[in-house]
Design an enzyme around this catalytic site. Structure first.
Site, PDB file in Angstrom:
ATOM      1  N   LYS A 109     -78.919   1.517  51.545  1.00 23.22           N
ATOM      2  CA  LYS A 109     -77.662   0.870  51.154  1.00 23.22           C
ATOM      3  C   LYS A 109     -77.708  -0.632  51.414  1.00 23.22           C
ATOM      4  CE  LYS A 109     -74.309   4.515  50.891  1.00 23.22           C
ATOM      5  NZ  LYS A 109     -73.001   5.044  51.255  1.00 23.22           N
ATOM      6  N   LYS A 155     -82.550  11.107  43.807  1.00 20.83           N
ATOM      7  CA  LYS A 155     -81.376  11.954  44.011  1.00 20.83           C
ATOM      8  C   LYS A 155     -80.276  11.633  42.990  1.00 20.83           C
ATOM      9  CE  LYS A 155     -78.282  10.794  47.129  1.00 20.83           C
ATOM     10  NZ  LYS A 155     -77.292  10.640  48.203  1.00 20.83           N
ATOM     11  N   LYS A 179     -73.584   9.434  43.183  1.00 18.93           N
ATOM     12  CA  LYS A 179     -72.301   8.955  42.641  1.00 18.93           C
ATOM     13  C   LYS A 179     -72.409   7.520  42.186  1.00 18.93           C
ATOM     14  CE  LYS A 179     -69.605  11.199  46.222  1.00 18.93           C
ATOM     15  NZ  LYS A 179     -69.316  10.901  47.608  1.00 18.93           N
TER      16      LYS A 179
END
Ligand code: TYM
Length: 338
Positions: free
Chosen positions: A120, A202, A205
């Site tokens: 992130k 993966k 969202k």
């Protein structure tokens, strides 16, 4: 009486962030679908982790809306607020309070090793804030406040449950038994649903590519189109293989959606091409998500009901959380409020 203690059901806690407009098929298959199933055998708490979401910049009005939608989604996935405690994280201030204490028992080096932090912070290079870094201590607080035995998560959250366990062990070592040591509970199938566009990654969202992810509120046309475009390989055989991440992923999705084993799926599509298989995947997922989507839409029209569920859940959660928090405060030497 020891017999009674032994009969006590294990405690389960899990959470999901309300960031992004809605959940993905990955969240559904890897997490919330299993949460509903676990209600029969365990004492469960399920939380909308809105405090975690602000580690990445959010539009406030959207975060509010998404928090309600996340709550509605948990209910639509079959989580029954009569059986389980369903709540919104920020409604129980004990999470933030315990997180601060745990911050002081969590090491810089441990946090630096967290893959989600590395990931992130590389994606949000202009906002590498302290909350993003200490996120695992807040997640540890979520888990440890309720003395959870099991934490059902997808594979990507396993490292965070392990650090929660390490923090609990360290605290217990210093102050005597305070926290139960939690264990990650990872589903055997579907723990990591991959992107449809880049099946080495993966399904997430936050992926900007709409074709990479199935959203739980997608309608039939979108779902069919995305499966049609799903990246596969040039083997042309519906069979799993080490170098076939796209097909492996579709087989997993189809097998979860239909309840068939991967072997049965391979047998069903023997001699058939990817076109047929992708169409079947799309149809199975449309049917899997249809009742869910309809229920979320109904629940979103009924804010009063969602508020009632959140209020009752927060009250029940808080009662449990405060027991642990006050024990911890006493152990670290805080003066009780006279
Ligand atoms: P979050 O919101 O990113 O994801 C929620 C759950 O969905 C799982 N998941 C997946 N499973 C399979 N395939 C995928 N592609 C996929 N993507 C996501 C995640 O593993 C997770 O179980 N930090 C947590 C939320 C949290 C939490 C907690 C979880 C906050 N406090 C306490 C457990 C206990 C998170 O960001 O999950």
């Amino acid at each position: 009486m020891p017999e009674i203690a032994e009969e006590k059901k294990k405690i389960v806690l899990s959470g999901i962030q309300p960031s992004g407009d809605q959940f993905t098929l990955g969240n559904y298959i890897g997490a919330i679908r299993n949460w509903a199933l676990m209600q029969e055998s365990f004492d469960c708490l399920y939380m909308v982790a809105n405090e975690h979401s602000i580690t990445v910049r959010q539009v406030p009005a959207k975060l509010r809306e998404n928090t309600y939608r996340a709550l509605a989604s948990l209910l639509a996935a079959g989580i029954d607020p009569q059986k389980s405690i369903v709540f919104i994280q920020s409604h129980v201030p004990a999470h933030a309070e315990l997180a601060w204490i745990l911050d002081c028992y969590t090491m810089f080096g441990e946090l630096s090793r967290m893959t989600q932090f590395k990931d992130k912070s590389s994606k949000n290079a202009d906002n590498i804030n302290a909350g993003l870094f200490t996120y695992p201590a807040l997640m540890a607080a979520d888990i440890l406040l309720y003395q959870a035995d099991l934490v059902p998560v997808g594979a990507d959250q396993k490292q965070h449950v392990e650090i929660a366990r390490d923090i609990a062990g360290r605290f217990n070592g210093l102050y005597g038994n305070t926290f139960r040591l939690p264990e990650p509970y990872i589903p055997a199938v579907g723990a990591k649903i991959m992107s449809l566009a880049e099946p080495e990654r993966k399904m997430s969202k936050s992926d900007a590519n709409e074709n990479a992810k199935i959203l739980v509120m997608d309608g039939p046309d979108d779902i069919m189109r995305k499966f049609k475009r799903a990246v596969t390989d040039s083997y042309g055989e519906v069979k799993r293989g080490e170098d076939k991440p796209g097909i492996n992923n579709l087989i997993t999705i189809y097998s979860v959606a239909t309840g068939k084993t991967p072997e049965q799926v391979e047998a069903e599509f023997e001699g058939k091409g990817y076109g047929d298989f992708k169409r079947a995947c799309g149809e199975a997922v449309v049917e899997l998500l249809r009742p869910f989507r309809e229920q979320v839409e109904d629940l979103m029209k009924n804010r009063d009901y969602l508020d009632q569920v959140a209020a009752a859940g927060a009250e029940r959660a808080e009662r449990l959380a405060l027991r642990t928090l006050s024990k911890v405060q006493k152990k670290v030497g805080f003066v009780p409020r006279p």
